[in-house]
Design a protein around this motif. Structure first.
Motif, PDB file in Angstrom:
ATOM      1  N   GLU A 243       0.822  -1.205   0.000  1.00 32.09           N
ATOM      2  CA  GLU A 243       0.000   0.000   0.000  1.00 32.09           C
ATOM      3  C   GLU A 243       0.862   1.263   0.000  1.00 32.09           C
ATOM      4  N   LEU A 395      -4.181  -4.207   5.847  1.00 37.00           N
ATOM      5  CA  LEU A 395      -5.244  -3.317   5.370  1.00 37.00           C
ATOM      6  C   LEU A 395      -6.483  -3.457   6.245  1.00 37.00           C
ATOM      7  N   ASP A 471     -11.035  -4.994  -0.177  1.00 41.45           N
ATOM      8  CA  ASP A 471      -9.806  -4.604  -0.867  1.00 41.45           C
ATOM      9  C   ASP A 471      -9.594  -5.500  -2.084  1.00 41.45           C
ATOM     10  N   CYS A 508      -5.276  -1.820  -4.368  1.00 39.99           N
ATOM     11  CA  CYS A 508      -3.853  -1.612  -4.097  1.00 39.99           C
ATOM     12  C   CYS A 508      -3.085  -2.058  -5.339  1.00 39.99           C
ATOM     13  N   SER A 534      -7.448   5.058  -1.702  1.00 40.85           N
ATOM     14  CA  SER A 534      -6.611   4.369  -0.715  1.00 40.85           C
ATOM     15  C   SER A 534      -7.504   3.571   0.215  1.00 40.85           C
ATOM     16  N   ASN A 535      -6.899   2.668   0.955  1.00 44.98           N
ATOM     17  CA  ASN A 535      -7.670   1.887   1.913  1.00 44.98           C
ATOM     18  C   ASN A 535      -8.245   2.767   3.015  1.00 44.98           C
TER      19      ASN A 535
END
Length: 565
Positions: A243, A395, A471, A508, A534-535
């Protein structure tokens, strides 16, 4: 840091431990009845004598071939005792498999007929032939560690069954060769012994259970295609490294190297040996101008020792211990980040000697609130829970750390309320589906989406679920086309739920990855998935939607609030 050549050790077969198992489907001449399908399938083991193939290739191959018509399940793994034990415990190992040697390749299948079995074998043979023919004359593929000692090799990539790691890694270290140990199930006593030996010889052991590294631009294990640059990373988290390197790439910066340590390195037992070695290597590397450390919170004594070392560093540094407190770093004058995305942004600001301005979204707070509100209005009246289905453990951890201060969460992680059954969500739940309990006998969910898609459909049947957060980790080693299983599952979930379900995702990866970030994002957005940059941003937006605006993330983490829920 000098150029490193990589050697993948083939001795004794390959066993990447529970996270990297290929499946449990051997072949047998026996016929068995599948109670769930009420039909007869063929069970057979086919053995390729003395045929070593790396484990990531085998996992990807098995995942691709299981879509063949008539295949119930298929896998490919080396004949190590640990692998055969899993097959035996499942009642699926035949006599041919039992007799396989550690250097033998076991091709395993359950199929509807002998014809399907034969077709699958042919596909496997073609894939192996293609892999062999793809090597150029310059490719160096030694058959043993001894033959790799050519005076040039200074790193081996070791993916052996846990019991064999000590012997081969020790031989490498004695020969002056660094080790990346991809395997897990290595005793902690062995890890300590190997790392102390490496320290004595001024070498490094990355791992065990080190899934990600990028050395001189070469991706090892699960990694992404990212830009070269001035930031050097030492990390005890594979998806954490992924990430951060991806975010740096998107922000126009890059990395010199990303050195993995393995998840136990910062425990009291190991004492941060590899992280300290990695720090020293990057300090002496002329291409590295700033150091970035990534981990879940270390043991308290080890954290202080690492931070004291970084306070004396001759190069600037940024600390990101996900879920930890930033005070220890800050009182030593070290910039500290709360999220992986923030770590990337803070590293660039520190490198450029610019003021760092934290923010929760790329869009403005007003735009974020409006986007969440618009999605919340579509929810059914009783829908109120968020379910996070993650393949990346760090994550998942990051999302839980961000959100548990505002909402009560259940999880199988080390914090949050414990689930009574990790296979069944309760209230708000964030689950790491890459945890060992979910991957015994099956590939990691970054490779095989089957378990996650089944869980997604299960969540959709709960009328109180409002948002499903997930994710998608792309790059080397991951599923080559993640939207292929994802899109049908999401559409089926919406159909099954008979209501509006909100899906929020983070990808990602980069456009340079084999799967292509933009292509993956467009495919998901086309079916109504909200894809965030982004996460951390995905987790925040998902919480805003599920809480119907009661959680309001303003411009910075310090300026956010939640109404009484």
């Amino acid at each position: 840091m000098e150029a490193i050549e990589c050697f993948s050790a083939p001795q004794k077969g390959s066993d990447l431990g529970n996270r990297y198992r290929h499946g449990i489907d051997p072949w047998s001449e026996a016929r068995v009845r599948r109670n769930d399908r009420e039909k007869i399938v063929i069970l057979r083991n086919v053995i390729k004598k003395n045929r070593y193939v790396d484990s990531i290739f085998l996992m990807l191959l098995a995942n691709r071939l299981k879509s063949l018509e008539g295949i119930d399940r298929i896998s490919a793994m080396m004949g190590a005792e640990g692998n055969k034990g899993i097959l035996e415990e499942s009642g699926l190992l035949d006599q041919a498999g039992r007799e396989a040697a550690p250097n033998d390749l076991i091709i395993a299948i359950l199929a509807e007929s002998d014809e399907v079995v034969d077709r699958a074998v042919s596909e496997v043979d073609d894939a192996l032939d293609q892999k062999d023919s793809g090597r150029s004359e310059d490719d160096y593929s030694p058959k043993s560690l001894d033959s790799a000692k050519n005076g040039k090799t200074n790193l081996i990539f070791c993916s052996l069954p846990g019991p064999y790691v000590r012997w081969e890694a020790k031989k490498a270290l004695d020969a002056g060769i660094n080790c990346m140990i991809f395997s897990d199930n290595v005793p902690v006593e062995t890890e300590l012994e190997l790392k102390e030996l490496a320290k004595e010889k001024k070498l490094i052991v990355m791992g065990p259970d080190c899934g990600t590294a990028i050395i001189n631009g070469t991706a090892l294990g699960f990694a992404n295609v990212v830009s070269r640059g001035r930031i050097g990373i030492v990390g005890a988290s594979g998806t954490g490294i992924q990430e951060v390197t991806v975010q740096l790439h998107h922000l126009g910066e890059g990395i010199s190297h990303a050195i993995g340590t393995g998840g136990r390195d910062l425990t009291e037992k190991i004492g941060g040996i590899s992280m300290l070695s990695g720090i020293e290597m990057l300090e002496n590397d002329p291409a590295t101008e700033l150091l970035l450390l990534i981990s879940k919170p270390p043991a308290p004594r080890i954290e202080k020792m690492i931070l004291d070392r970084m306070a004396k560093s001759k190069k600037p540094a940024v600390i990101c211990f996900i879920g930890g407190k930033t005070e220890e770093a800050e009182k030593r004058g070290l910039p500290a980040a709360r999220t992986l995305e923030e770590a990337a942004r803070l590293a660039i600001a520190t490198l450029l000697k610019k003021k760092f301005e934290p923010k929760n979204f790329d869009m403005s707070p007003t735009e974020a609130f409006a986007a969440a509100a618009a999605e919340s209005l579509k929810l059914a009246p009783g829908a109120r829970y968020l379910r996070g289905l993650y393949s990346g453990g760090t994550l998942a951890d990051e999302a839980l750390v961000l959100l548990e201060k505002f909402l009560p969460f259940h999880s199988n992680l080390s914090h949050g309320q414990k689930l009574s059954d990790n296979a069944v969500s309760q209230g708000n739940t964030i689950i790491d589906l890459g945890d060992d309990e979910f991957t015994v006998g099956v590939p990691h969910p970054m490779i095989d989406y089957t378990n996650r898609m089944e869980r997604l459909l299960q969540e959709a049947e709960d009328p109180e679920v409002a948002v499903i957060l997930f994710d998608v980790v792309i790059g080397y080693g991951s599923h080559l086309n993640p939207t292929e299983p994802l899109i049908p599952a999401i559409l089926a979930a919406r159909e099954r739920s008979k209501r509006h379900l909100s899906f929020v995702a983070t990808i990602c990866g980069t456009n340079e990855d084999p799967q292509n970030l933009e292509k993956t994002r467009e495919a998901l957005e086309e079916i109504g998935v909200i894809v965030m940059p982004s996460n951390a941003q995905a987790a925040r937006l998902a919480a805003m939607i599920a809480s119907r605006g009661k959680i309001d993330f303003m411009n910075s983490e310090k300026n956010c609030h939640a109404e009484k829920l």
